[in-house]
Design an enzyme around this catalytic site. Structure first.
Site, PDB file in Angstrom:
ATOM      1  N   HIS A 169       0.833  -1.203   0.000  1.00  0.00           N
ATOM      2  CA  HIS A 169       0.000   0.000   0.000  1.00  0.00           C
ATOM      3  C   HIS A 169       0.866   1.251   0.000  1.00  0.00           C
ATOM      4  O   HIS A 169       0.629   2.204  -0.731  1.00  0.00           O
ATOM      5  CB  HIS A 169      -0.944   0.005   1.208  1.00  0.00           C
ATOM      6  CG  HIS A 169      -2.125   0.895   1.022  1.00  0.00           C
ATOM      7  ND1 HIS A 169      -2.325   2.038   1.746  1.00  0.00           N
ATOM      8  CD2 HIS A 169      -3.161   0.824   0.159  1.00  0.00           C
ATOM      9  CE1 HIS A 169      -3.447   2.622   1.344  1.00  0.00           C
ATOM     10  NE2 HIS A 169      -3.974   1.904   0.382  1.00  0.00           N
ATOM     11  N   HIS A 191      -5.047   6.348  -5.656  1.00  0.00           N
ATOM     12  CA  HIS A 191      -6.124   7.075  -4.989  1.00  0.00           C
ATOM     13  C   HIS A 191      -6.428   8.309  -5.817  1.00  0.00           C
ATOM     14  O   HIS A 191      -5.602   8.759  -6.584  1.00  0.00           O
ATOM     15  CB  HIS A 191      -5.723   7.484  -3.563  1.00  0.00           C
ATOM     16  CG  HIS A 191      -5.442   6.293  -2.704  1.00  0.00           C
ATOM     17  ND1 HIS A 191      -4.176   5.826  -2.514  1.00  0.00           N
ATOM     18  CD2 HIS A 191      -6.269   5.453  -2.040  1.00  0.00           C
ATOM     19  CE1 HIS A 191      -4.236   4.743  -1.748  1.00  0.00           C
ATOM     20  NE2 HIS A 191      -5.480   4.489  -1.454  1.00  0.00           N
ATOM     21  N   HIS A 200      -7.278  -2.046  -5.360  1.00  0.00           N
ATOM     22  CA  HIS A 200      -7.530  -2.630  -4.039  1.00  0.00           C
ATOM     23  C   HIS A 200      -8.173  -4.014  -4.145  1.00  0.00           C
ATOM     24  O   HIS A 200      -7.958  -4.865  -3.299  1.00  0.00           O
ATOM     25  CB  HIS A 200      -8.347  -1.661  -3.181  1.00  0.00           C
ATOM     26  CG  HIS A 200      -7.574  -0.439  -2.768  1.00  0.00           C
ATOM     27  ND1 HIS A 200      -7.471   0.680  -3.555  1.00  0.00           N
ATOM     28  CD2 HIS A 200      -6.824  -0.180  -1.663  1.00  0.00           C
ATOM     29  CE1 HIS A 200      -6.704   1.588  -2.956  1.00  0.00           C
ATOM     30  NE2 HIS A 200      -6.289   1.089  -1.804  1.00  0.00           N
ATOM     31  N   HIS A 318     -15.077   5.687   1.836  1.00  0.00           N
ATOM     32  CA  HIS A 318     -14.117   4.836   2.558  1.00  0.00           C
ATOM     33  C   HIS A 318     -13.084   5.655   3.330  1.00  0.00           C
ATOM     34  O   HIS A 318     -12.541   5.207   4.326  1.00  0.00           O
ATOM     35  CB  HIS A 318     -13.468   3.863   1.569  1.00  0.00           C
ATOM     36  CG  HIS A 318     -11.986   3.969   1.423  1.00  0.00           C
ATOM     37  ND1 HIS A 318     -11.358   5.031   0.805  1.00  0.00           N
ATOM     38  CD2 HIS A 318     -10.991   3.145   1.842  1.00  0.00           C
ATOM     39  CE1 HIS A 318     -10.055   4.844   0.847  1.00  0.00           C
ATOM     40  NE2 HIS A 318      -9.790   3.714   1.462  1.00  0.00           N
ATOM     41  N   HIS A 322     -10.861   5.303   7.345  1.00  0.00           N
ATOM     42  CA  HIS A 322      -9.435   5.380   7.688  1.00  0.00           C
ATOM     43  C   HIS A 322      -9.203   6.347   8.841  1.00  0.00           C
ATOM     44  O   HIS A 322      -8.593   6.004   9.847  1.00  0.00           O
ATOM     45  CB  HIS A 322      -8.638   5.852   6.468  1.00  0.00           C
ATOM     46  CG  HIS A 322      -8.281   4.749   5.526  1.00  0.00           C
ATOM     47  ND1 HIS A 322      -7.175   3.961   5.689  1.00  0.00           N
ATOM     48  CD2 HIS A 322      -8.892   4.299   4.410  1.00  0.00           C
ATOM     49  CE1 HIS A 322      -7.112   3.074   4.716  1.00  0.00           C
ATOM     50  NE2 HIS A 322      -8.144   3.259   3.913  1.00  0.00           N
ATOM     51  N   PHE A 339      -2.028   6.715   4.560  1.00  0.00           N
ATOM     52  CA  PHE A 339      -1.971   5.610   3.610  1.00  0.00           C
ATOM     53  C   PHE A 339      -0.653   4.830   3.646  1.00  0.00           C
ATOM     54  O   PHE A 339      -0.621   3.651   3.343  1.00  0.00           O
ATOM     55  CB  PHE A 339      -2.282   6.098   2.197  1.00  0.00           C
ATOM     56  CG  PHE A 339      -3.757   6.353   1.963  1.00  0.00           C
ATOM     57  CD1 PHE A 339      -4.719   5.737   2.753  1.00  0.00           C
ATOM     58  CD2 PHE A 339      -4.175   7.199   0.957  1.00  0.00           C
ATOM     59  CE1 PHE A 339      -6.083   5.962   2.543  1.00  0.00           C
ATOM     60  CE2 PHE A 339      -5.534   7.434   0.735  1.00  0.00           C
ATOM     61  CZ  PHE A 339      -6.483   6.826   1.521  1.00  0.00           C
ATOM     62  N   HIS A 352     -11.424  -2.707   3.431  1.00  0.00           N
ATOM     63  CA  HIS A 352     -11.443  -2.707   1.966  1.00  0.00           C
ATOM     64  C   HIS A 352     -12.275  -3.834   1.383  1.00  0.00           C
ATOM     65  O   HIS A 352     -12.785  -3.725   0.271  1.00  0.00           O
ATOM     66  CB  HIS A 352     -10.021  -2.715   1.401  1.00  0.00           C
ATOM     67  CG  HIS A 352      -9.519  -1.324   1.239  1.00  0.00           C
ATOM     68  ND1 HIS A 352      -9.779  -0.558   0.129  1.00  0.00           N
ATOM     69  CD2 HIS A 352      -8.846  -0.525   2.095  1.00  0.00           C
ATOM     70  CE1 HIS A 352      -9.270   0.648   0.299  1.00  0.00           C
ATOM     71  NE2 HIS A 352      -8.692   0.692   1.485  1.00  0.00           N
TER      72      HIS A 352
HETATM   73 CU1  C2O Z   1      -5.493   2.567  -0.600  1.00  0.00          CU
HETATM   74 CU2  C2O Z   1      -8.199   2.561   2.037  1.00  0.00          CU
HETATM   75  O1  C2O Z   1      -6.806   2.964   0.747  1.00  0.00           O
END
Ligand code: C2O
Length: 576
Positions: A169, A191, A200, A318, A322, A339, A352
């Protein structure tokens, strides 16, 4: 152990939701954008720029170039861009935000001659069913914990190890994959563009295969954090148990079970627990109500033309998961709140998994469509598989999860009809003074609550016109992407702006950024909101102007609104 269906009966939910009448407008047509019109007049067809499969990226340049509703910058060179192809030899040290411990994120050095192209498994084990994390049987939970424990025990330079999986990631999100020979953009980014969903999905696919092989259970399926259902809104218990391999200390101490996630979190725990009705309205808005692929997935990204970054509503939704989960006492919100570190928390993959599930639901239930573009389908990524072989995968290969051998357990969708009602009636609204009279002075430094009007090129369009073209409110936002930012967008809001919540129909959406690669060279990003239905619901479709209020919620860095416009996106009707 709880049966699969009983904890998810929705009686309690639906009772509380009687104030939201069932809406079925999402199902009237299946649509996707085929072109963008910057001219509102529907009868003025020669003003439309036809965007075919081959030159789709011009749409993005167009959106990026919007100064007024009528201006449109056409970039002829963009039409020859290529799909993004990750080159394993070009991985460089990540571009981390200030204060982050420097780490190398690249995968172990490989001989790129040994990259295999992905082939679909011919001998699929029985289809793997991804279940809500709170509904795992004791055996399934034990398998999951054991697999993660074994992954943690692998040597950190093993590409299957916990460290290397987390680094994936970091590398993809912090500019490690340099696109040699490319001017804009110079690095692979997953992103704020249309690669978010497929990247993802692949990431989870290999992660799941590795876990399965570590416990020698080919049917092992990664659970999902079912935060779109009240039964799943807390951090699943298996992650909160300190003795579990799924535990991670770097999480927000105030957000432990039984506290509900707040999908509209403003970094303030006013009443600690998230409001489930707000959460459901938020999911309704970002998933069920969305018609266009661009709005849902984000705008395109490719080597020649990806100048116009934009995340879709799926990614925006989403993002808050985070920030809400990460530890606020860490300067960068580690682990989930940044991230580069998010992959170090096992809950990341379950978060995810739910995002990936919402993609499948949007397609299956709400008539969403994947992009047909070749430069989307041919974009490729690299992953190590369960046998430590480096595999190149394309976006196209992941578009049908059944081909990858997994599916999601069906559970009720209490947000399906969670469309809120307008707070004020038209008569009440007209009796009050306008929120704003003037257009914004651009560029607008967004450091306080700000109201302005945006002129609509057209109003009171017919049903047929609306079916053909969606009205979009689009902002161009300049910000430092290494900093967290959130601002809410309210339309025709007459009350105290700080009181608006997703339970109000006037709450049109939220722009949310989670810290990722610093972006001094980045161009501004687009934020677009579909408003045709919204304006009808507010009884404001006959207004010449939209009264917009922007409410900054967090983000200490300057955020500038460069543009604010209404545009029209052509939607092609489809069977559903
Ligand atoms: Cu690559 Cu939840 O992000």
């Amino acid at each position: 152990m709880a049966s699969i269906s009983s904890p998810l009966t929705t009686n309690n939910v639906c009772a509380s939701f009687s104030l939201f009448p069932p809406q079925t407008n999402y199902s009237k047509s299946k649509r996707r954008i085929s072109k963008v019109s910057c001219n509102a007049a529907d009868n003025n067809n020669n003003e439309d720029l036809n965007i075919s499969k081959g030159n789709r990226r011009d749409v993005l340049i167009g959106l990026g170039g919007l100064g007024t509703a009528a201006s449109f910058t056409y970039n002829p060179f963009a039409a020859f861009a290529n799909p993004i192809v990750t080159n394993p030899k070009t991985c460089e040290r990540p571009n981390l935000p200030a204060g982050a411990k420097p780490i190398p994120c690249c995968p172990p050095k490989i001989d790129s001659d040994k990259v295999n192209d992905f082939v679909f498994p011919t001998k699929l084990p029985q289809e793997r069913v991804r279940k809500p994390a709170h509904l795992l049987t004791p055996q399934e939970a034990a398998d999951y914990k054991e697999a993660i424990k074994r992954m943690r025990e692998l040597s950190p330079d093993d590409p299957r190890s916990f460290t290397q999986q987390a680094n994936i990631h970091c590398a993809y999100c912090h500019d490690s994959y340099v696109l040699k020979g490319s001017t804009a953009p110079p690095q692979v980014k997953v992103h704020f563009n249309w690669l978010f969903a497929p990247f993802h999905r692949w990431y989870l696919y290999f992660y799941e295969r590795i876990l399965a092989s570590l416990i020698n259970k080919p049917n092992f399926a990664l659970p999902y954090w079912n935060w779109d259902h009240p039964d799943g809104m807390e951090i699943p218990a298996i992650f909160a148990d300190r003795r579990s391999s799924l535990y991670n200390a770097k999480r927000n101490a105030n957000h432990q079970p039984p506290v509900f996630i707040d999908l509209n979190w403003n970094k303030k725990d006013i009443d600690t627990s998230g409001d489930f009705a707000d959460n459901l309205s938020k999911v309704y808005r970002n998933i069920a109500a969305v018609k266009a692929s661009d709005t849902f997935f984000g705008l395109n990204f490719n080597q020649g033309g990806g100048k116009s970054a934009a995340s879709g509503t799926l990614e925006q939704l989403h993002n808050t998961g985070h920030s809400w989960t990460g530890d606020p006492t860490d300067p960068n919100g580690e682990d989930m709140g940044s991230f580069y570190s998010a992959g170090r928390d096992p809950i990341f993959y379950c978060h995810h998994s739910n995002v990936d599930r919402l993609w499948t639901i949007w397609k299956d239930k709400f008539c969403g469509e994947d992009f047909p573009d070749d430069d989307y389908k041919n974009s490729s990524f690299l992953f190590y598989d369960e046998n430590k072989n480096l595999v190149r995968v394309t976006t196209e290969q992941c578009l049908d999860p059944s081909k990858l051998g997994y599916k999601y357990m069906d559970v009720p969708l209490p947000w399906e009809f969670a469309k809120p009602k307008a707070t004020t009636t038209k008569a009440q609204r007209l009796a009050l003074p306008p929120t704003a009279l003037n257009p914004p002075k651009l560029p607008l430094l967004l450091n306080s609550i700000t109201s302005f009007v945006v002129k609509r090129p057209s109003k009171s369009r017919s049903k047929a016109e609306k079916k053909k073209k969606e009205e979009i409110l689009v902002f161009e936002v300049a910000l430092d992407k290494s900093k967290d930012v959130k601002f809410d967008v309210l339309l025709f809001w007459k009350d105290d702006p700080t009181k608006a919540s997703p339970k109000n129909r006037e709450f049109a959406g939220s722009f949310v950024n989670v810290s990722h690669a610093p972006s001094s060279k980045d161009l501004a990003v687009q934020y677009q909101i579909e408003i045709s239905d919204l304006l009808e619901d507010l009884e404001a479709d006959d207004e010449d102007n939209i009264e917009v209020t922007l409410v900054p919620r967090y983000g200490t860095v300057p955020v500038t609104i460069n543009k604010a416009d209404v545009v029209y996106q052509v939607l092609s009707s489809r069977k559903c």
